[in-house]
Design an enzyme around this catalytic site. Sequence first.
Site, PDB file in Angstrom:
ATOM      1  N   ASN A   1       0.889  -1.157   0.085  1.00 19.76           N
ATOM      2  CA  ASN A   1      -0.002  -0.121   0.023  1.00 19.76           C
ATOM      3  C   ASN A   1       1.054   1.289  -0.011  1.00 19.76           C
ATOM      4  O   ASN A   1       1.469   1.477   1.079  1.00 19.76           O
ATOM      5  CB  ASN A   1      -0.738  -0.019   1.205  1.00 19.76           C
ATOM      6  CG  ASN A   1      -1.686   1.280   1.441  1.00 19.76           C
ATOM      7  OD1 ASN A   1      -1.924   2.172   0.491  1.00 19.76           O
ATOM      8  ND2 ASN A   1      -2.263   1.563   2.494  1.00 19.76           N
ATOM      9  N   TRP A   2       0.990   1.773  -1.253  1.00 18.51           N
ATOM     10  CA  TRP A   2       2.095   2.958  -1.414  1.00 18.51           C
ATOM     11  C   TRP A   2       1.216   4.527  -0.552  1.00 18.51           C
ATOM     12  O   TRP A   2       1.922   5.271  -0.523  1.00 18.51           O
ATOM     13  CB  TRP A   2       2.110   3.461  -2.821  1.00 18.51           C
ATOM     14  CG  TRP A   2       2.663   2.282  -3.445  1.00 18.51           C
ATOM     15  CD1 TRP A   2       3.257   1.134  -2.888  1.00 18.51           C
ATOM     16  CD2 TRP A   2       3.246   2.372  -4.872  1.00 18.51           C
ATOM     17  NE1 TRP A   2       4.050   0.675  -4.073  1.00 18.51           N
ATOM     18  CE2 TRP A   2       3.948   1.240  -5.154  1.00 18.51           C
ATOM     19  CE3 TRP A   2       3.128   3.220  -5.903  1.00 18.51           C
ATOM     20  CZ2 TRP A   2       4.469   0.906  -6.397  1.00 18.51           C
ATOM     21  CZ3 TRP A   2       3.451   3.027  -6.975  1.00 18.51           C
ATOM     22  CH2 TRP A   2       4.154   1.890  -7.488  1.00 18.51           C
ATOM     23  N   LYS A   3      -0.078   4.275  -0.168  1.00 13.85           N
ATOM     24  CA  LYS A   3      -0.564   5.354   0.426  1.00 13.85           C
ATOM     25  C   LYS A   3      -0.464   6.674  -0.533  1.00 13.85           C
ATOM     26  O   LYS A   3      -0.562   6.530  -1.774  1.00 13.85           O
ATOM     27  CB  LYS A   3      -0.056   5.774   1.793  1.00 13.85           C
ATOM     28  CG  LYS A   3      -0.018   4.503   2.609  1.00 13.85           C
ATOM     29  CD  LYS A   3       0.225   4.840   3.924  1.00 13.85           C
ATOM     30  CE  LYS A   3       0.501   3.560   4.843  1.00 13.85           C
ATOM     31  NZ  LYS A   3       0.029   3.883   6.351  1.00 13.85           N
TER      32      LYS A   3
ATOM     33  N   HIS B   1      -9.426   0.781   5.110  1.00 11.91           N
ATOM     34  CA  HIS B   1      -7.921   1.307   5.659  1.00 11.91           C
ATOM     35  C   HIS B   1      -8.413   2.463   6.847  1.00 11.91           C
ATOM     36  O   HIS B   1      -9.148   2.975   6.795  1.00 11.91           O
ATOM     37  CB  HIS B   1      -6.970   1.842   4.630  1.00 11.91           C
ATOM     38  CG  HIS B   1      -5.708   1.852   5.346  1.00 11.91           C
ATOM     39  ND1 HIS B   1      -5.258   2.678   6.214  1.00 11.91           N
ATOM     40  CD2 HIS B   1      -4.609   0.874   5.100  1.00 11.91           C
ATOM     41  CE1 HIS B   1      -3.921   2.751   6.416  1.00 11.91           C
ATOM     42  NE2 HIS B   1      -3.612   1.342   5.836  1.00 11.91           N
TER      43      HIS B   1
ATOM     44  N   GLU C   1      -6.799   4.457   7.996  1.00 12.69           N
ATOM     45  CA  GLU C   1      -6.767   5.942   7.581  1.00 12.69           C
ATOM     46  C   GLU C   1      -7.780   6.711   7.079  1.00 12.69           C
ATOM     47  O   GLU C   1      -8.260   7.756   7.160  1.00 12.69           O
ATOM     48  CB  GLU C   1      -5.400   6.341   6.680  1.00 12.69           C
ATOM     49  CG  GLU C   1      -4.146   6.160   7.501  1.00 12.69           C
ATOM     50  CD  GLU C   1      -3.068   5.578   6.669  1.00 12.69           C
ATOM     51  OE1 GLU C   1      -2.778   5.548   5.593  1.00 12.69           O
ATOM     52  OE2 GLU C   1      -1.958   5.037   7.488  1.00 12.69           O
TER      53      GLU C   1
ATOM     54  N   GLU D   1      -5.238  -5.407  10.521  1.00 16.12           N
ATOM     55  CA  GLU D   1      -4.193  -4.201  10.661  1.00 16.12           C
ATOM     56  C   GLU D   1      -4.492  -3.482  11.956  1.00 16.12           C
ATOM     57  O   GLU D   1      -5.047  -2.788  11.909  1.00 16.12           O
ATOM     58  CB  GLU D   1      -4.153  -3.111   9.600  1.00 16.12           C
ATOM     59  CG  GLU D   1      -3.765  -3.786   8.141  1.00 16.12           C
ATOM     60  CD  GLU D   1      -3.181  -2.845   7.503  1.00 16.12           C
ATOM     61  OE1 GLU D   1      -2.184  -3.083   6.653  1.00 16.12           O
ATOM     62  OE2 GLU D   1      -4.022  -1.719   7.153  1.00 16.12           O
TER      63      GLU D   1
ATOM     64  N   GLY E   1       2.738   2.190  10.694  1.00 18.97           N
ATOM     65  CA  GLY E   1       3.427   3.009  10.572  1.00 18.97           C
ATOM     66  C   GLY E   1       4.332   3.436  11.844  1.00 18.97           C
ATOM     67  O   GLY E   1       4.909   4.490  12.109  1.00 18.97           O
TER      68      GLY E   1
ATOM     69  N   SER F   1       3.629  -2.147  10.341  1.00 20.72           N
ATOM     70  CA  SER F   1       5.216  -2.264  10.438  1.00 20.72           C
ATOM     71  C   SER F   1       5.793  -3.562  10.059  1.00 20.72           C
ATOM     72  O   SER F   1       6.713  -4.284  10.800  1.00 20.72           O
ATOM     73  CB  SER F   1       5.511  -2.047  11.944  1.00 20.72           C
ATOM     74  OG  SER F   1       5.240  -0.592  12.306  1.00 20.72           O
TER      75      SER F   1
ATOM     76  N   GLY G   1       2.672  -1.195   4.215  1.00 17.12           N
ATOM     77  CA  GLY G   1       2.913   0.242   3.998  1.00 17.12           C
ATOM     78  C   GLY G   1       4.246   0.848   3.700  1.00 17.12           C
ATOM     79  O   GLY G   1       4.763   0.534   2.463  1.00 17.12           O
TER      80      GLY G   1
HETATM   81  C1  PEP Z   1      -0.529   0.041   6.113  1.00 19.09           C
HETATM   82  O1  PEP Z   1      -0.641   1.250   5.649  1.00 19.09           O
HETATM   83  O2  PEP Z   1      -1.377  -0.749   5.795  1.00 19.09           O
HETATM   84  C2  PEP Z   1       0.393  -0.511   6.851  1.00 19.09           C
HETATM   85  C3  PEP Z   1       0.495  -1.554   7.198  1.00 19.09           C
HETATM   86  O3  PEP Z   1       1.595   0.353   6.988  1.00 19.09           O
HETATM   87  P1  PEP Z   1       3.020   0.325   7.652  1.00 19.09           P
HETATM   88  O4  PEP Z   1       3.460  -1.003   7.103  1.00 19.09           O
HETATM   89  O5  PEP Z   1       3.890   1.393   7.190  1.00 19.09           O
HETATM   90  O6  PEP Z   1       2.754  -0.009   9.089  1.00 19.09           O
END
Ligand code: PEP
Length: 261
Positions: free
Chosen positions: A12-14, A104, A106, A173, A179, A219, A240
């Site tokens: 997931n590039w956001k 998600h 966010e 998640e 993050g 993470s 992410g």
């Molecule tokens: C995500 O945004 O779905 C995510 C898991 O981010 P990260 O891997 O940076 O924690």
Amino acid sequence: MVEQRVPFIAGNWKMQQDHLQAIALVQKLAWTLKDADHDFEAVEVSVFPPFTDLRSVQTIVDADKYSIRYGSQDISEHDAGAFTGEISGAFLAKLGASYAIVGHSERREHHGETDATIGRKAAAAVRHGVVPVICVGETAEDLEQHGASAVPVQQLRDILAEVPAGDFVVAYEPVWAIGSGKAATPEQAQQVAEALRKTIAEVRDDEAAESTRILYGGSVKSANIAGFMREPDIDGALVGGASLDANEFAGIVRYRSHVGV
Ligand code: PEP
């Protein structure tokens, strides 16, 4: 994980990478995996760039015959019409998108998305032949008050109530792990993944529970992916930050080559 489910590593590039950067990143990822002789049938790989990159990603994937799949980070619950700023599943299907992330954390936090909305988005994806990647997960407060699985299980139940049929992927998640650099332990992620699989059996049936892939996200890095993939109910990862570095992401995809797996 159980062998009948093909492991799935999703990036997931956001809101990162414009369409030119997207082409470069997909190319670098494809070359890195090709150099490593990666077998895409054995471990599926998908990226989730911003909407504005999807056409460019489709073009490079088609032209160079990459086995990397791609999807969107969101989808409209509507099919067409006066919905300014929304993107229809029909458009995504036309672009060759295999998946759409829905729910998600966010989007829940910054756009007020509820489980009912997320369920309708997942249903829209299914209507257009795009597989929804349904995100669920508890906040740090939820974890303290209710333990790890109660909130994600209820979220999945409420979302699936809106989705009459069709394949889907679940991404567990924990919000506190996204993050933060502080991943859940594989044991904790397994405990929740097992509860989510039982929920799918209740809401759908045993066959759906056995065949649905459940990812862990939060993470994930090349240094910790192997621990998650050893768990029986974890079938992959939604990644992410680490998905923006082609070498690091390829290291996650190639978790089977890590020592001790
Ligand atoms: C995500 O945004 O779905 C995510 C898991 O981010 P990260 O891997 O940076 O924690």
